[in-house]
Design an enzyme around this catalytic site. Structure first.
Site, PDB file in Angstrom:
ATOM      1  N   SER A  83       0.823  -1.200   0.000  1.00  0.00           N
ATOM      2  CA  SER A  83       0.000   0.000   0.000  1.00  0.00           C
ATOM      3  C   SER A  83       0.866   1.262   0.000  1.00  0.00           C
ATOM      4  CB  SER A  83      -0.959  -0.041   1.200  1.00  0.00           C
ATOM      5  OG  SER A  83      -1.899   0.999   1.177  1.00  0.00           O
ATOM      6  N   HIS A 114      -7.332  -5.701  -0.110  1.00  0.00           N
ATOM      7  CA  HIS A 114      -6.090  -4.980   0.176  1.00  0.00           C
ATOM      8  C   HIS A 114      -5.363  -5.510   1.409  1.00  0.00           C
ATOM      9  CE1 HIS A 114      -3.569  -1.568  -0.804  1.00  0.00           C
ATOM     10  NE2 HIS A 114      -3.599  -1.132   0.438  1.00  0.00           N
TER      11      HIS A 114
END
Length: 407
Positions: free
Chosen positions: A181, A381
């Site tokens: 990320s 994610h």
């Protein structure tokens, strides 16, 4: 204003509605709580039989970053599989994360532990402003000045300071970089501006890579709809979603019951993608206790600016004069990822709300040295760091990739 109120209620408002009886539940359930809920990152590591070393790295602008090292695995202190010097791997967490992200699961499910057992010298980073990096040589986190940073400063100061420290301590000329990320974003930013240091990264493995969140699904896009100054006036100019007691209360109590686990999941997955079927749900109290680990409000505003502009640019100080003062031009300069010559491997998730597949493909098209791009079906994610099937689906392939990467 209405949109911001919605975001706040989604992100943190639920926490405030719980009564003080939850405090009593914490103590009532204390003896039945997973002890890892109360451990720091070093304790999470050593409790599983791994060695851990603590280091403090000072950046050029005075921030003191806490980083950890797992120098070897549980059973390979004096040897590696190929009997060569132990290669160095650096792991950098994502937005609102910390080094705990890499060691919060069981040993056979955590990338940090699996890399150490595979013969790597593993280093865990912490960005300024999170749980392990809230010190400065002069500034106090109680003042606004401490929090005047975004991922720009992480890219310009944090990553170079940490990587150079690691190479100095280990005596190696280069290392592997694995980011998740925001951990990918700050490295792409750094590599765009720092060609000298880029040569010291043998391979960059980007998990859920983020640069331009143009097609973002995450409710972070609603925060982006609010003008910067209004957001600052309502939420302040210091930290954003640090690891406060109320989060610990949720982790210690609500996550223990099946019917309330969805509350915890809202906090964990709201920004990244809501899907918990790949998680070991009994670990939710541990995740909640260690995340979110904090960042600056300016960092969150910077993300909002990128969502609005759909460009990978430096922080906009809000006026021509302020931007000229910082950059020598009217508007913030863009990061140019076409300059990233470091070999890159991209892993993206089908159900990711933050690193949306369409945006990852746009990033891929701009990078000059992509060695591979891989889609992981049925992941979101956060599965990159916490999925119960992470070793089977991803980690074993990463380890093989690193071991087979030639100088």
């Amino acid at each position: 204003m209405h949109v911001l109120g919605l975001v706040i209620s989604l992100l943190i408002g639920k926490c405030a509605s719980f009564h003080t009886e939850l405090l009593e539940n914490v103590y009532r359930n204390f003896m039945h709580t997973d002890p890892e809920v109360f451990m720091n990152v070093s304790q999470l590591i050593t409790s599983k039989g791994y060695p851990c070393e603590e280091y403090t790295v000072e950046t050029k602008d005075g921030y003191l970053l806490g980083i950890q090292r797992i120098p070897h695995g549980r059973h390979n202190k004096h040897h590696t599989p190929n009997k060569l010097p132990r290669p160095v791997v650096f792991l950098q967490h994502g937005l609102l994360g910390a080094s705990t992200n890499w060691v919060a699961n069981l040993a056979n499910e955590s990338l940090g532990f699996q890399l150490a057992d595979a013969g790597f010298d593993v280093w865990l980073g912490n960005s300024r402003g999170n749980t392990y990096s809230t010190k400065h040589v002069k500034l106090s986190p109680d003042c606004d000045e401490f929090w005047k940073f975004s991922f720009d400063e992480m890219a310009k100061y944090d990553i170079p300071a940490v990587l150079n420290h690691i190479l100095t301590v280990t005596g190696h000329d280069d290392l592997f970089y694995i980011g998740h990320s925001q951990g990918t974003l700050i490295n792409f930013a750094m590599l765009s501006d720092n060609p000298e240091l880029s040569r010291k990264i043998k391979l960059f493995v980007a998990l859920g890579p983020v640069t331009v969140p143009a097609h973002i699904i995450s409710p972070l896009k609603y925060l982006a709809a609010v003008p910067d100054e209004i957001a600052y006036s309502l939420l302040g100019r210091k930290d954003f979603l640090p690891n406060y007691l109320i989060i610990k209360i949720l982790g210690d109590t609500l996550c223990k019951e099946t019917v309330t686990r969805a509350v915890c999941s809202d906090i964990l997955f709201l920004c990244a993608g809501y899907d918990i079927h790949n998680l070991n749900k009994t670990r939710l109290p541990v995740y909640i206790n260690h995340s979110p680990a904090g960042t600056s409000m300016q960092d969150m505003i910077h993300f909002s600016q990128m969502i609005r502009s759909k460009e990978f640019k430096k922080y906009d100080y809000g006026s021509v004069s302020a931007n000229k003062k910082h950059y020598g031009q009217d508007t913030p300069p863009a990061y140019n990822v076409t300059k990233v010559t470091t070999p890159v491997v991209l892993y993206w998730a089908e159900k990711d709300w933050l690193a949306v597949p369409q945006d990852v493909k746009i990033l891929q098209s701009k990078l000059p040295n992509v060695r591979g791009i891989y889609e992981i079906k049925d992941w979101n994610h956060l599965d990159f760091i916490w999925a119960v099937n992470a070793y089977k689906v991803l980690y074993k392939d990463i380890i093989k990739l690193l071991l087979n990467t030639k100088d």
